[in-house]
Design an enzyme around this catalytic site. Sequence first.
Site, PDB file in Angstrom:
ATOM      1  N   ARG A   1      87.683  75.134 -90.516  1.00 27.40           N
ATOM      2  CA  ARG A   1      88.654  75.739 -91.442  1.00 27.40           C
ATOM      3  C   ARG A   1      88.672  75.024 -92.795  1.00 27.40           C
ATOM      4  O   ARG A   1      88.956  75.633 -93.829  1.00 27.40           O
ATOM      5  CB  ARG A   1      90.063  75.780 -90.848  1.00 27.40           C
TER       6      ARG A   1
ATOM      7  N   TYR B   1      90.365  99.419-106.032  1.00 25.70           N
ATOM      8  CA  TYR B   1      90.200  99.675-104.598  1.00 25.70           C
ATOM      9  C   TYR B   1      91.587  99.639-103.925  1.00 25.70           C
ATOM     10  O   TYR B   1      92.406  98.763-104.238  1.00 25.70           O
ATOM     11  CB  TYR B   1      89.284  98.582-104.033  1.00 25.70           C
TER      12      TYR B   1
ATOM     13  N   ASP C   1      86.148  92.163-109.791  1.00 29.29           N
ATOM     14  CA  ASP C   1      85.554  92.518-108.504  1.00 29.29           C
ATOM     15  C   ASP C   1      84.192  93.164-108.794  1.00 29.29           C
ATOM     16  O   ASP C   1      84.123  94.221-109.410  1.00 29.29           O
ATOM     17  CB  ASP C   1      86.508  93.490-107.786  1.00 29.29           C
TER      18      ASP C   1
ATOM     19  N   LYS D   1      80.017  94.462 -98.056  1.00 27.76           N
ATOM     20  CA  LYS D   1      79.279  95.578 -98.639  1.00 27.76           C
ATOM     21  C   LYS D   1      77.840  95.142 -98.954  1.00 27.76           C
ATOM     22  O   LYS D   1      77.150  94.691 -98.067  1.00 27.76           O
ATOM     23  CB  LYS D   1      80.036  96.091 -99.873  1.00 27.76           C
TER      24      LYS D   1
HETATM   25  C1  LIG Z   1      85.791  96.891 -99.459  1.00 25.01           C
HETATM   26  C2  LIG Z   1      86.242  96.423-100.779  1.00 25.01           C
HETATM   27  C3  LIG Z   1      87.143  95.366-100.912  1.00 25.01           C
HETATM   28  C4  LIG Z   1      87.775  94.695 -99.722  1.00 25.01           C
HETATM   29  O1  LIG Z   1      86.859  93.972 -98.999  1.00 25.01           O
HETATM   30  P1  LIG Z   1      87.020  93.598 -97.440  1.00 25.01           P
HETATM   31  O2  LIG Z   1      85.784  92.837 -97.168  1.00 25.01           O
HETATM   32  O3  LIG Z   1      87.138  94.880 -96.698  1.00 25.01           O
HETATM   33  O4  LIG Z   1      88.273  92.793 -97.357  1.00 25.01           O
HETATM   34  C5  LIG Z   1      87.470  94.928-102.177  1.00 25.01           C
HETATM   35  N1  LIG Z   1      86.955  95.515-103.278  1.00 25.01           N
HETATM   36  C6  LIG Z   1      86.096  96.552-103.197  1.00 25.01           C
HETATM   37  C7  LIG Z   1      85.560  97.155-104.457  1.00 25.01           C
HETATM   38  C8  LIG Z   1      85.709  97.042-101.957  1.00 25.01           C
HETATM   39  O5  LIG Z   1      84.853  98.069-101.879  1.00 25.01           O
END
Ligand SMILES: *Cc1c(COP(=O)(O)O)cnc(C)c1O
Length: 359
Positions: A36, A89, A159, A184
């Site tokens: 952790r 998102y 992001d 992703k």
């Molecule tokens: C999926 C997604 C998130 C969140 O990510 P997780 O791994 O599901 O917590 C944040 N920003 C974007 C643009 C996303 O597509």
Amino acid sequence: MGQGFDTKSVHITMKRNDLEDIENFYTGERDYLYTRVGNPNTDELGQAVADLEEAPAGIATSSGLSAIMAGILSIVKSGDHVLASHDLYGGTYELLANELTGFGIEVSFVSFEEDLEQHIQSNTVLLYTESITNPLLRVENLTKVIEIAKKYQLKTMVDNTFATPYLVRPYTLGIDLVVHSATKYIGGHSDITAGVLVGNDDLIAKARQKCVNLGSNLSPFEAWLTVRGLKTLAVRMERHVRNAEKVAKALEAHPAVDRVYYPEYVSEQGKGAIVTIDITENADIKTFLQSLGWIKIVATLAGVETTVSYPLGTSHRSLPKKTQEKLGITEGLIRISIGIEDVEDIISTLNHALDNAKK
Ligand SMILES: *Cc1c(COP(=O)(O)O)cnc(C)c1O
């Protein structure tokens, strides 16, 4: 790393030799004690993405959302104000709107295309946006965001999940913190959940401490899998992007499609690999979704396989109805994550579903 860990293996526990060695962990150079509070596999992932983003430091966390949380908390405290883009998102929207506000952090959601400066308050500390927005694929003008941040001495966080460092590297432009849902494209195979945050040493050290205290560390095995996925990021993206450009063109020509959302320009590397279509007027959404054959309906994106998702029912269902309408998150909006299959297979399957669904 100090103890010479071999990241070809997964490390869970780290043996200490004696009392002095335990003390060394707290007083000496940073090494490993317990997962952790730090782990060689997760550090390898954080640093690998930092290298791709051309940032000095990075950490890997349990999900995209926990990376966003750690990043924001490394900058913002109770009483501060965050100015966020209104087309984020859905999960990020919920985190900001429902959780941060509970910590006494003020958040406003505004259009970053309009006059941003009019929304800056005396307690504003952070501008938060996405390099390519989800699901309508608006390409953020990061240069403008950075200019405004400099003028008012604000921090910036972006992001970069949809663009990936293959297309855009916001840190090199002057963005302070760059976050990924590594679930992703970074992982790329829809078999892990992870997040990565990159930035300068100071902010990343602060964010790392937040993760330790919040318990949002990534499992070492997930980190190991994600690093393995990351090795093919460039070849995957090259194919994803090339396929997506062809699919977008083909869908433009289909009479069942009211509108195709696909960026005009992102970078020299291409325009991204997500294509969003609106079929509200000219096709029946239920029939379309039932006619997709091998293309799966999922609530995620960016794996090697082509998938579709339904923003109104999943990722963006928590946005206020007014915002959904204003943005164009309609009943017939479908986000298509273009995979690396033979592009003719992708196009013929989508065309077949659209033919079936045409009103
Ligand atoms: C999926 C997604 C998130 C969140 O990510 P997780 O791994 O599901 O917590 C944040 N920003 C974007 C643009 C996303 O597509």
